[in-house]
Design an enzyme around this catalytic site. Structure first.
Site, PDB file in Angstrom:
ATOM      1  N   ASP A   1     -10.281   3.837   5.380  1.00  0.00           N
ATOM      2  CA  ASP A   1     -10.510   2.393   5.361  1.00  0.00           C
ATOM      3  C   ASP A   1     -12.014   2.068   5.328  1.00  0.00           C
ATOM      4  O   ASP A   1     -12.406   0.938   5.014  1.00  0.00           O
ATOM      5  CB  ASP A   1      -9.928   1.824   6.666  1.00  0.00           C
TER       6      ASP A   1
ATOM      7  N   GLN B   1      -3.868  -1.185  10.440  1.00  0.00           N
ATOM      8  CA  GLN B   1      -3.927  -2.475   9.739  1.00  0.00           C
ATOM      9  C   GLN B   1      -4.472  -3.555  10.681  1.00  0.00           C
ATOM     10  O   GLN B   1      -4.078  -3.649  11.843  1.00  0.00           O
ATOM     11  CB  GLN B   1      -2.526  -2.858   9.234  1.00  0.00           C
TER      12      GLN B   1
ATOM     13  N   LYS C   1       0.837  -1.206   0.000  1.00  0.00           N
ATOM     14  CA  LYS C   1       0.000   0.000   0.000  1.00  0.00           C
ATOM     15  C   LYS C   1       0.872   1.256   0.000  1.00  0.00           C
ATOM     16  O   LYS C   1       0.562   2.241  -0.686  1.00  0.00           O
ATOM     17  CB  LYS C   1      -0.909   0.008   1.245  1.00  0.00           C
TER      18      LYS C   1
HETATM   19  N1  GUN Z   1      -6.437  -6.310   6.799  1.00  0.00           N
HETATM   20  C1  GUN Z   1      -6.835  -6.950   5.666  1.00  0.00           C
HETATM   21  N2  GUN Z   1      -7.549  -6.123   4.889  1.00  0.00           N
HETATM   22  C2  GUN Z   1      -7.608  -4.940   5.539  1.00  0.00           C
HETATM   23  C3  GUN Z   1      -8.208  -3.695   5.220  1.00  0.00           C
HETATM   24  O1  GUN Z   1      -8.852  -3.498   4.193  1.00  0.00           O
HETATM   25  N3  GUN Z   1      -8.037  -2.711   6.144  1.00  0.00           N
HETATM   26  C4  GUN Z   1      -7.351  -2.898   7.281  1.00  0.00           C
HETATM   27  N4  GUN Z   1      -7.243  -1.891   8.133  1.00  0.00           N
HETATM   28  N5  GUN Z   1      -6.784  -4.049   7.605  1.00  0.00           N
HETATM   29  C5  GUN Z   1      -6.907  -5.061   6.721  1.00  0.00           C
END
Ligand code: GUN
Length: 295
Positions: free
Chosen positions: A120, A97, A53
Site C-alpha cells: 500500500d 483497508q 481489488k
Molecule cells: N482506502 C481508500 N483508499 C485506500 C488505499 O489506497 N489503501 C488503503 N489501505 N485504504 C484505502
C-alpha cells in the site's frame, strides 16, 4: 478546446497485461504472489473497494484472501492479525483497508505492517524512503496518477503541477513523487489545501491540475486555464434519482465545463480509480519478485 479523455480503464488494462508474464515467470520459480486484505467493519465504500481489488488479483493470477473483522474489534486483535499475516510466507503483501473504525489508532495499526509487505506504500518507512528518493513501494493512487500522465502522453517533466489535497494517501506522496529528479517526474509542484486562501489563483497557474479533495464541484471552469491537463482523483457520491442505487459517482471537477477548456481530462468513474487498483497489483508482483530493492 474540447478535452481528450484520458481513459484510465484502457491504461489500467495495459498495466495488468504487462503483469501477466511477470506472474508466469514467478510461477516457474514456484511462487504465487499473495495479497492479504484486512477489512474492519462495514464501511460501504471499503467493502466495495476490497471486493474489486480481490477480483483484480484473481484476474492476473495473484492469490488473495480478505479477512473481515467486526466494527467493534479491539485494536490489539487487528494488530495481532497483521503480525500473523506478516509472519506467513504465503502473503507477499498485507493491506489494511482504511478508514479504520474511530476507536482505533490508524498510525499504530499501519506501523504494524511489515514494511517489506507494505504494498500500500503507507507505512512510515515506505513514505520516508519516498521522501529520500530511495526504492520503495509507491502508494497505488499517487503511482497511478503518475502513470496516467506518462502513459497518456502528458508527462509531468518540466511542468507546473498543482495538487489540491494534502492527504497521506494521495496529496502528500504525489507531490513528493512528481517532484523527484528523474524522468516521468521532475515537475514543479504546488500543494493546495483547505487552508489555501484563493484556490482559483493557484489552480489557474497549473499546466497539470490534480484534485484529491473529496468534494464535488470544487473546480469550476473559471479556475483552470486553457489547455490544462486535469487528473480528478475525487470520488463523490451525489444523489441521482435516475439510478437504481439512488446516487452516482462524480469527481471534484465540474467535468462538462472544465472539459471545454482542458486539453485532456480523466473521467469519474473510469479515470484514476482503475489505475489505483492496477498499481496495487504491480506492487504485489514486485513484493513477490523480492521487493522494491530487487527491481
Ligand atoms: N482506502 C481508500 N483508499 C485506500 C488505499 O489506497 N489503501 C488503503 N489501505 N485504504 C484505502
Amino acid at each position: 478546446m474540447t478535452a481528450r479523455i484520458i481513459d484510465g480503464k484502457a491504461i489500467a488494462k495495459d498495466v495488468r497485461a504487462e503483469l501477466i508474464p511477470r506472474v508466469q515467470a514467478l510461477g516457474k520459480r514456484g511462487i504465487t504472489p499473495g495479497l492479504a486484505f484486512v477489512l474492519v467493519g462495514e464501511h460501504p465504500a471499503s467493502v466495495t473497494y476490497v471486493k474489486g481489488k480481490a477480483k483484480d488479483c484473481a484476474e492476473v493470477g495473484i492469490e488473495s484472501e480478505t479477512i473481515r473483522l467486526p466494527e467493534d474489534t479491539a485494536q490489539q486483535q487487528v494488530i495481532e492479525l497483521v503480525q500473523r499475516l506478516n509472519a506467513d510466507d504465503v502473503w507477499h503483501g498485507v493491506l489494511v483497508q482504511l478508514p479504520l473504525p474511530d476507536h482505533m489508532d490508524e498510525e499504530a495499526v499501519i506501523a504494524t505492517v511489515d514494511p517489506a509487505k507494505d504494498v500500500d506504500g503507507i507505512h512510515p518507512q515506505s513514505m520516508g524512503k519516498l521522501m529520500r528518493g530511495l526504492p520503495t513501494y509507491l502508494g497505488a493512487t499517487p503511482h497511478g496518477v503518475q502513470q496516467l500522465l506518462v502513459r497518456s502522453g502528458n508527462p509531468p517533466d518540466g511542468k507546473h503541477v498543482v495538487v489540491c489535497g494534502r492527504s497521506n494517501l494521495v496529496g502528500k506522496p504525489l507531490a513528493v513523487l512528481l517532484a523527484q529528479k528523474r524522468a516521468g517526474a521532475n515537475a514543479t509542484v504546488t500543494v493546495c489545501h483547505t487552508g489555501t486562501p484563493d484556490l482559483g489563483e493557484m489552480t489557474r497557474q497549473a499546466d497539470i491540475l490534480v484534485t484529491a479533495m473529496g468534494r464535488a464541484g470544487t473546480i469550476t471552469a473559471d479556475m483552470v486555464r486553457e489547455g490544462v491537463v486535469v487528473i480528478d482523483v475525487g470520488m463523490n457520491a451525489i444523489p441521482d434519482a435516475t439510478k437504481k442505487s439512488g446516487h452516482r459517482l462524480v469527481g471534484d471537477v465540474d467535468f462538462d465545463a472544465v472539459s471545454e477548456k482542458a486539453s485532456a481530462i480523466t473521467p469519474v468513474p473510469g479515470g484514476v480509480g482503475p489505475m489505483t487498483r492496477a498499481m496495487l497489483l504491480v506492487n504485489t508482483v514486485i513484493a513477490a519478485e523480492g521487493g522494491p530493492d530487487s527491481q
